[in-house]
Scaffold this active site. Sequence first.
Site, PDB file in Angstrom:
ATOM      1  N   ASP A  47       0.854  -1.205   0.000  1.00 21.44           N
ATOM      2  CA  ASP A  47       0.000   0.000   0.000  1.00 21.44           C
ATOM      3  C   ASP A  47       0.888   1.254   0.000  1.00 21.44           C
ATOM      4  O   ASP A  47       0.671   2.189  -0.784  1.00 21.44           O
ATOM      5  CB  ASP A  47      -0.893   0.053   1.251  1.00 21.44           C
ATOM      6  CG  ASP A  47      -1.866  -1.103   1.370  1.00 21.44           C
ATOM      7  OD1 ASP A  47      -3.071  -0.877   1.234  1.00 21.44           O
ATOM      8  OD2 ASP A  47      -1.426  -2.256   1.604  1.00 21.44           O
ATOM      9  N   THR A 128      -7.076  -4.705   0.540  1.00 21.81           N
ATOM     10  CA  THR A 128      -5.828  -5.152   1.193  1.00 21.81           C
ATOM     11  C   THR A 128      -5.993  -6.537   1.821  1.00 21.81           C
ATOM     12  O   THR A 128      -5.078  -7.361   1.795  1.00 21.81           O
ATOM     13  CB  THR A 128      -5.410  -4.116   2.269  1.00 21.81           C
ATOM     14  OG1 THR A 128      -5.302  -2.849   1.621  1.00 21.81           O
ATOM     15  CG2 THR A 128      -4.087  -4.465   2.911  1.00 21.81           C
TER      16      THR A 128
END
Length: 332
Positions: A47, A128
């Site tokens: 990320d 995620t």
Amino acid sequence: MLDLKSPEINLIVSVLWESAVMAKHIQQDMMLMDMTKSDLSPVTVADFAIQALVACRLLNAFPDTVLVGEENADRLRDPENSVMLEVITGYVKKMIPEADPEKICAWIDAGNHTSEDRFWTLDPIDGTKGYRRGDQYAVALAFLERGQVLFGGLACPGLDVNCKPAQYSCGVLAIAQRNCGAWCAPLNNPDAPYVQMRVSECTIPAQARLLRSVESGHTNMSHIEQIAAHLGIPQGNMVPMDSQAKYAALAAGQGELLYRLLSPSRPDYKECIWDHAAGAIVLEEAGGRVTDLNGKPFDFTTGRKMTENTGLFASNGFLHDAGLKAAAAVTI
Ligand code: AMP
Ligand code: MG
């Protein structure tokens, strides 16, 4: 056809390619070191590394870039996370040799803006939790002007060439430009031509395939089951999938309905702009329809969160009214 000479399209295509390569490297290296954010959601090396990469590329291409990105570098600057920052720096350096920890934090924090007249929005790893599980995820980037998404792209490494989830997939890059259609190409072949995306022509609710989150905390599973029953949709037509890969699947005709209901644990949840802007233009340009659960168009002018909307309902268009009615019947 896409205007491949447009600087925005060029940037989206090249940076989504790089981001997908980086996400896969990090996953293959099992470098899934992560931390928990204040809202208890996870954030990984990928990320942060992808937000740094995309911000740097955007700022180089368009120096006046306003970026609304999901991540910020506050916790990374904390000495207790210095090892994670070093790992992130190592990955970004492979693509931007001058990267160092300080620059990485500055690039990540370039995404701390709120929406303006013209801005970009980025979800560096959407889904995620799916990424950590080895399931679906997407890198999502869009450009908006006066509340309208003008360009958007999704890199979905877990989809096959037909935008179906697959374990050994080539991955898909889906790109849309307002009034120019939505187009996709396999992520593993830079020379492959773009193919136009079109939604399914299904008009019979009971034959619809219904896409929903994998994570029960992101929706209301029992209400989704009730909506499906209301429409006569069989269990075998329920498709659990993480991330905006759902929008790409719908745009390519791999489903008809996509619901995100309010989770009972977060009844006041407001959707984040980076979770929808790119997916919405891909689906709309493929002929689909996107609203909130009340049938209201998405309002992208309210800042980082979409405070004027509630949840999400997207469809192939033909089944939109029936899908909204079913949601209203179950949730009211
Ligand atoms: P999905 O993979 O469709 O479940 O969506 C992933 C996205 O859901 C993440 O990017 C989060 O921003 C978002 N999310 C996190 N918590 C919630 C929640 N309580 N309700 C809806 N979405 C959420
Ligand atoms: Mg997300």
